[in-house]
Design an enzyme around this catalytic site. Structure first.
Site, PDB file in Angstrom:
ATOM      1  N   CYS A  33       0.818  -1.228   0.000  1.00 29.93           N
ATOM      2  CA  CYS A  33       0.000   0.000   0.000  1.00 29.93           C
ATOM      3  C   CYS A  33       0.844   1.266   0.000  1.00 29.93           C
ATOM      4  CB  CYS A  33      -1.011  -0.014   1.141  1.00 29.93           C
ATOM      5  SG  CYS A  33      -0.344   0.073   2.825  1.00 29.93           S
ATOM      6  N   HIS A  81      -2.788   1.112   6.965  1.00 29.20           N
ATOM      7  CA  HIS A  81      -3.098   1.101   5.525  1.00 29.20           C
ATOM      8  C   HIS A  81      -3.183   2.524   4.998  1.00 29.20           C
ATOM      9  CE1 HIS A  81      -4.311  -0.578   1.757  1.00 29.20           C
ATOM     10  NE2 HIS A  81      -5.549  -0.133   1.795  1.00 29.20           N
ATOM     11  N   GLU A  93      -5.725   1.650  -4.535  1.00 30.22           N
ATOM     12  CA  GLU A  93      -4.977   1.054  -3.439  1.00 30.22           C
ATOM     13  C   GLU A  93      -4.357  -0.268  -3.855  1.00 30.22           C
ATOM     14  OE1 GLU A  93      -7.437  -0.170  -0.108  1.00 30.22           O
ATOM     15  OE2 GLU A  93      -8.835  -1.214  -1.423  1.00 30.22           O
TER      16      GLU A  93
END
Length: 116
Positions: A33, A81, A93
């Site tokens: 990420c 994240h 993402e």
């Protein structure tokens, strides 16, 4: 104001759709990420660290209501994240092992935002 280079960063991130997630990877063809965010912003000439918590720490914190393309969104623990807001209620993402970079609607786990 929207971060300088945001358009380039968004275009770079979107160009990686379909690339596999690999923990610790930062491109150019595999990403985690924060690696995706770091790589995309690097294409716009902006250096970011390779950890979502550190990315949150170095960027300008903004309210979720002020999201603009190129802004970063994070879970309540920014070390968990990060994704990039691309506009129109959508994010790009690199979500998790076994998945690929994708564009999806912004979902409720994202509660923090920052501008590069």
């Amino acid at each position: 104001p929207v971060g300088a280079g945001a358009g380039e960063a968004v275009a770079a991130a979107l160009s990686r759709i379909g690339d596999p997630y690999v923990w610790g990877a930062a491109g150019p063809n595999i990403f985690d990420c924060s690696g995706l965010v770091m790589w995309a912003w690097a294409q716009a000439g902006v250096s970011l660290p390779h950890f979502s918590g550190a990315q949150y720490a170095v960027a300008q914190h903004i309210p979720m209501s002020q999201l603009a393309p190129g802004d970063l969104v994070f879970f309540s623990d920014p070390g968990q994240h990060v994704a990039m807001y691309v506009g129109g209620g959508m994010i790009v993402e690199a979500p998790h092992t076994g998945a690929v970079v994708h564009e999806v609607p912004l979902y409720s786990e994202f509660v923090l935002a920052a501008r590069v």
